[in-house]
Design a protein around this motif. Structure first.
Motif, PDB file in Angstrom:
ATOM      1  N   SER B  67       3.978  14.469  -2.376  1.00 59.14           N
ATOM      2  CA  SER B  67       2.870  13.326  -1.695  1.00 59.14           C
ATOM      3  C   SER B  67       2.007  12.789  -2.654  1.00 59.14           C
ATOM      4  N   TYR B  68       1.383  11.722  -2.482  1.00 56.08           N
ATOM      5  CA  TYR B  68       0.478  11.179  -3.669  1.00 56.08           C
ATOM      6  C   TYR B  68      -0.617  10.425  -2.850  1.00 56.08           C
ATOM      7  N   ILE B  69      -1.701  10.130  -3.728  1.00 59.25           N
ATOM      8  CA  ILE B  69      -2.370   8.955  -3.395  1.00 59.25           C
ATOM      9  C   ILE B  69      -2.481   7.917  -4.867  1.00 59.25           C
ATOM     10  N   ILE B  70      -2.808   6.773  -4.655  1.00 56.63           N
ATOM     11  CA  ILE B  70      -3.133   6.057  -6.028  1.00 56.63           C
ATOM     12  C   ILE B  70      -4.575   5.808  -6.051  1.00 56.63           C
ATOM     13  N   CYS B  97      -0.456  17.232  -9.819  1.00 58.29           N
ATOM     14  CA  CYS B  97      -0.056  16.604 -11.283  1.00 58.29           C
ATOM     15  C   CYS B  97      -0.220  14.990 -11.396  1.00 58.29           C
ATOM     16  N   ASN B  98      -0.133  14.581 -12.252  1.00 58.49           N
ATOM     17  CA  ASN B  98      -0.056  12.898 -12.473  1.00 58.49           C
ATOM     18  C   ASN B  98       1.279  12.903 -12.666  1.00 58.49           C
ATOM     19  N   ILE B  99       1.852  11.571 -12.522  1.00 51.10           N
ATOM     20  CA  ILE B  99       3.319  11.223 -12.855  1.00 51.10           C
ATOM     21  C   ILE B  99       3.242   9.887 -13.895  1.00 51.10           C
ATOM     22  N   LEU B 100       3.866  10.607 -14.965  1.00 49.04           N
ATOM     23  CA  LEU B 100       3.958   9.918 -16.454  1.00 49.04           C
ATOM     24  C   LEU B 100       5.103   9.247 -16.300  1.00 49.04           C
ATOM     25  N   GLY B 101       4.936   8.012 -17.349  1.00 53.28           N
ATOM     26  CA  GLY B 101       6.212   7.088 -17.573  1.00 53.28           C
ATOM     27  C   GLY B 101       6.566   6.341 -16.457  1.00 53.28           C
ATOM     28  N   CYS B 102       5.792   5.926 -15.600  1.00 49.52           N
ATOM     29  CA  CYS B 102       6.095   5.213 -14.372  1.00 49.52           C
ATOM     30  C   CYS B 102       5.088   4.417 -14.148  1.00 49.52           C
ATOM     31  N   GLU B 103       5.296   3.308 -13.279  1.00 54.11           N
ATOM     32  CA  GLU B 103       4.457   2.444 -12.868  1.00 54.11           C
ATOM     33  C   GLU B 103       3.573   3.125 -11.802  1.00 54.11           C
ATOM     34  N   GLN B 104       2.245   3.030 -11.855  1.00 51.42           N
ATOM     35  CA  GLN B 104       1.470   3.602 -10.765  1.00 51.42           C
ATOM     36  C   GLN B 104       1.339   2.686  -9.452  1.00 51.42           C
ATOM     37  N   THR B 105       2.469   2.434  -8.691  1.00 54.49           N
ATOM     38  CA  THR B 105       2.442   1.521  -7.757  1.00 54.49           C
ATOM     39  C   THR B 105       3.299   2.228  -6.629  1.00 54.49           C
ATOM     40  N   PRO B 106       2.981   1.876  -5.218  1.00 54.13           N
ATOM     41  CA  PRO B 106       3.797   2.521  -4.232  1.00 54.13           C
ATOM     42  C   PRO B 106       5.259   2.103  -4.332  1.00 54.13           C
ATOM     43  N   GLU B 107       5.606   0.878  -4.849  1.00 51.19           N
ATOM     44  CA  GLU B 107       6.931   0.455  -5.177  1.00 51.19           C
ATOM     45  C   GLU B 107       7.656   1.451  -6.030  1.00 51.19           C
ATOM     46  N   ALA B 108       7.226   1.869  -6.980  1.00 51.41           N
ATOM     47  CA  ALA B 108       7.727   3.004  -8.245  1.00 51.41           C
ATOM     48  C   ALA B 108       7.518   4.396  -7.609  1.00 51.41           C
ATOM     49  N   LEU B 109       6.629   4.682  -6.908  1.00 47.23           N
ATOM     50  CA  LEU B 109       6.587   6.174  -6.640  1.00 47.23           C
ATOM     51  C   LEU B 109       7.184   6.275  -5.068  1.00 47.23           C
ATOM     52  N   ILE B 110       8.185   6.600  -5.189  1.00 50.41           N
ATOM     53  CA  ILE B 110       8.976   6.913  -3.726  1.00 50.41           C
ATOM     54  C   ILE B 110       8.755   8.517  -3.284  1.00 50.41           C
TER      55      ILE B 110
END
Lengths: 379, 137
Positions: B67-70, B97-110
């Motif tokens: 799970s996550y939030i932005i 954690c944070n997600i590195l090396g990735c756009e911080q968008t709902p489209e990129a974070l599945i």
């Protein structure tokens, strides 16, 4: 403990709610306390037990000039006041004291004389969460929701309906901070705070307070107000870290606290006329309805969106407008309890006609702790 | 962008092995020899059964995005918007954690996308475990 042995005989909020730049936090406690004592028709000298959360209980007792026989400073976040009601019932029943004053005051908006955080950051949280950029509650409390949305197909529109329906209740409450109706589109187009949460899915930040006075039921009948009996109670805790919640779609603390409250009260869900579920954020009523057992897993979003909790519906929920629209100083639990008392007295602005049983359910921290109180006006 | 430095962990006797591990590029959790429970955060006993018969184990580093939030709120040491995420380790425990090396968008974070551990060195003492989409550098 025997059902209905203890009653709430005094209840009041602070004289002013919202923005109160004329009072520091300790004075908000005292203002609510004096109002509640007046409400009960008692004197300060009648109080021999003092309890508060989020503030040093010694300071409250001293400020009010009370040297108590009993003191409780349980501070586990916004549901502390549900736990304090439970503890006060046990203390009075056990003969430790006779008449307990529970106070809340919080200069959440103006920040005058604040005590600092009411939630003591655990070492674990400092080591394993703070480095990842969590700050205020919107950055933590919201984290489980995308998991819930994926598992149960909850849409952003349905989540937004929680705010929309609660605004309907707030529209009936002259003291609510926000009363104008809102739409799903307005909620979804409000400022992004922590995706998927927009501003109108997050609680208010206000100044205010509230106080309750509890004593034995047999003494309550001679006092000024219609007694509100404590029929059942529950409390629990799960984790100081949102990342360590065992199931991101359900709160273990909610389940245990709710089960204990319902069982000790000897009630079933169909007995409940009025319900308060602490709504710091829009997902809280969804988790609460499911974890208390009012609906099945994954059913609470549609239940709210279809109107089952709105004014006139079968399960009136958060009838003051909730933390989303009424008032939220930081530790909202006291205001949920106050609304439960008003409903049982028959004096709520949006009164549920004929209501005899109210369930008031609170959360503390970020799904960290929980407390549940079952009130009734029938001895 | 918020001013200031991000808040850093202060290791304790119970957690030192974890932070020693991240400094060496190892993600460590603990396993109970008696009830076989794997757990995190660290402590000297199994929180499931109370046994002190526990070992430190190296994690595979494979996880999924649980799970996550932005967040759009300012935070010391972070540039908004940034994701605060929960990685579910292959071995069972979850961690922030944070997600590195990735756009911080709902489209990129599945949700449920595969992740692998990576290590973000902050200073000589502290290296934070982080996660990145599986297969990225």
């Amino acid at each position: 403990m025997e059902r209905n042995a203890i009653a709430i005989v005094g209840a009041s909020e602070t004289t002013e709610l919202g923005k109160v730049p004329t009072m520091s936090q300790v004075q908000l406690h005292a203002d609510a306390a004096l109002n509640a004592i007046e409400d009960a028709g008692l004197k300060l000298s009648d109080i021999d037990g003092v309890a508060t959360g989020g503030h040093n209980a010694v300071e409250i007792a001293h400020y009010l000039g009370i040297v108590p026989n009993w003191l409780d400073g349980t501070s586990v976040g916004g549901c502390s006041f549900m736990l304090l009601v439970r503890h006060a019932c046990a203390a009075i029943d056990g003969g430790l004291c006779n008449t307990v004053l529970i106070t809340h005051g919080e200069s959440g908006r103006s920040g005058l004389g604040r005590h600092g955080s009411s939630i003591f950051p655990s070492l674990f949280q400092q080591q394993f969460e703070r480095p990842y950029g969590v700050t205020r509650p919107p950055t933590m409390f919201t984290i489980p929701v995308l998991r819930y949305m994926k598992d149960y197909g909850l849409s952003e529109e349905t989540l937004a309906m929680v705010s929309v329906v609660q605004r309907e209740w707030a529209g009936k409450n002259p003291k609510a901070s926000f009363k104008d109706p809102i739409t799903v589109d307005e909620v979804l187009n409000s400022k992004m705070i922590c995706y998927p949460f927009r501003l109108l899915m997050c609680c208010l930040v206000t100044d205010g307070g509230g106080a309750l006075i509890l004593t034995k039921a047999d003494l309550a009948r001679d006092l000024r107000q219609k007694p509100v009996y404590i029929r059942g109670t529950g409390e629990s805790a799960e984790t100081p870290m949102i990342s360590q919640m065992a199931d991101f779609t359900s709160s273990a603390a909610f389940r245990v606290s709710g089960k204990n409250a319902f069982e000790s009260a000897g009630i079933s869900h169909s007995d409940v006329d009025h319900l308060m579920i602490y709504d710091a954020f829009a997902h809280l009523p969804i988790y609460g309805l499911e974890d208390l057992g009012f609906v099945g897993r994954g059913e609470a979003g549609p239940f709210i969106a279809e109107g089952c909790t709105r004014p006139g519906a079968k399960l009136p929920l958060n009838t003051n407008g909730g933390g989303l629209s009424y008032m939220h100083s930081g530790m909202y639990g006291m205001y949920a309890l106050q609304e439960g008392v008003r409903q049982m007295r028959g004096t709520a602005p949006a009164q549920v006609n004929g209501a005899e049983i109210s369930v008031v359910h609170g959360v503390g921290g970020m799904f960290s702790a929980s407390g549940t109180i079952v009130m009734t006006n029938v001895a | 962008m918020a001013n200031g430095e991000r808040e850093l962990p202060r290791p304790t006797p119970e957690t030192q092995h974890f932070w020693d591990g991240t400094r060496k590029g190892e993600l460590r959790f603990q396993c109970c020899e008696d009830c076989k429970n794997t757990y995190f955060p660290p402590r000297h006993f199994c929180p499931s059964c109370g046994s002190k018969n526990v070992n430190v184990v190296k994690a595979s580093g494979k996880a999924t995005l649980h799970s996550y939030i932005i967040s759009h709120l300012p935070a010391p040491g972070f540039q908004t918007p940034y994701a605060i995420a929960i990685a579910k380790l292959e071995e069972g425990p979850t961690m922030m954690c944070n997600i590195l090396g990735c756009e911080q968008t709902p489209e990129a974070l599945i949700i449920d996308m595969p992740l692998s551990v990576t290590f973000e060195r902050i200073n000589d003492e502290i290296t934070l475990p982080q996660f990145k989409p599986m297969g990225t550098n």
